[in-house]
Motif scaffolding. Structure first.
Motif, PDB file in Angstrom:
ATOM      1  N   ARG A  42       0.817  -1.210   0.000  1.00  0.00           N
ATOM      2  CA  ARG A  42       0.000   0.000   0.000  1.00  0.00           C
ATOM      3  C   ARG A  42       0.853   1.264   0.000  1.00  0.00           C
ATOM      4  O   ARG A  42       0.563   2.224  -0.717  1.00  0.00           O
ATOM      5  N   GLU A  81      -4.358  -3.511   1.400  1.00  0.00           N
ATOM      6  CA  GLU A  81      -3.251  -4.472   1.461  1.00  0.00           C
ATOM      7  C   GLU A  81      -3.698  -5.606   2.377  1.00  0.00           C
ATOM      8  O   GLU A  81      -4.130  -5.360   3.505  1.00  0.00           O
ATOM      9  N   GLU A  97      -2.175  -6.566  -8.842  1.00  0.00           N
ATOM     10  CA  GLU A  97      -2.604  -5.294  -8.288  1.00  0.00           C
ATOM     11  C   GLU A  97      -3.521  -4.552  -9.249  1.00  0.00           C
ATOM     12  O   GLU A  97      -3.364  -4.648 -10.465  1.00  0.00           O
TER      13      GLU A  97
END
Length: 160
Positions: A42, A81, A97
């Protein structure tokens, strides 16, 4: 033999899941609180965006810690996250991601959401206190997303 059109077995986006739950007439009223962005790091994602991050409460439904960024002219982004081998970890394992769903303000209370889910042949998780308040995760298949988290409206927001 003629068959009736079948409902979409697995909705393919948070918007389609929302429509299936609440109908097309409510789709225009859908209020996205934040887009979910899945990340293995993150802090790196936030640094790449170059905007301040606001730490929010963890999301136990997705098994993730949450930071909120507000890019100019866009929906806020909840950068998640994983902290456990939950749904968000499955999303990252399968898709990497990126965008993974939405936090949306629920147009009705949590009891009415449960009834709507039953009618729509969908399941919802147990209510939890998440990053935007009391919420439920719509448990659509597959477990790797897209994720729709419906957030209960805070008291005093009628008529806004």
């Amino acid at each position: 033999m003629k068959s009736e059109p079948r409902a979409e077995r697995v909705p393919t986006s948070p918007g389609r899941i929302y429509e299936r739950l609440f109908g097309d007439n409510r789709a225009e009223q859908r209020r996205v609180l934040a887009v979910i962005w899945a990340s293995v790091d993150r802090d790196r994602v936030v640094a790449d965006l170059g905007v301040p991050v606001e730490a929010l409460a963890d999301d136990p439904s997705l098994g993730a810690s949450v930071g909120l960024v507000r890019p100019a002219g866009e929906h806020p982004i909840a950068v998640l996250e994983p902290y456990t081998e939950g749904r968000l970890a499955a999303t990252l394992a399968r898709h990497g991601e990126g965008p993974a769903g939405e936090y949306v303000e629920a147009p009705v209370g949590l009891d009415a959401i449960r009834a709507a889910a039953t009618r729509a042949d969908l399941f919802i998780g147990r209510p939890v206190d998440g990053p935007f308040g009391r919420s439920v995760l719509v448990l659509s298949r597959p477990v790797d997303g897209p994720h729709l988290v419906l957030v209960e409206r805070p008291a005093g927001t009628i008529g806004r």
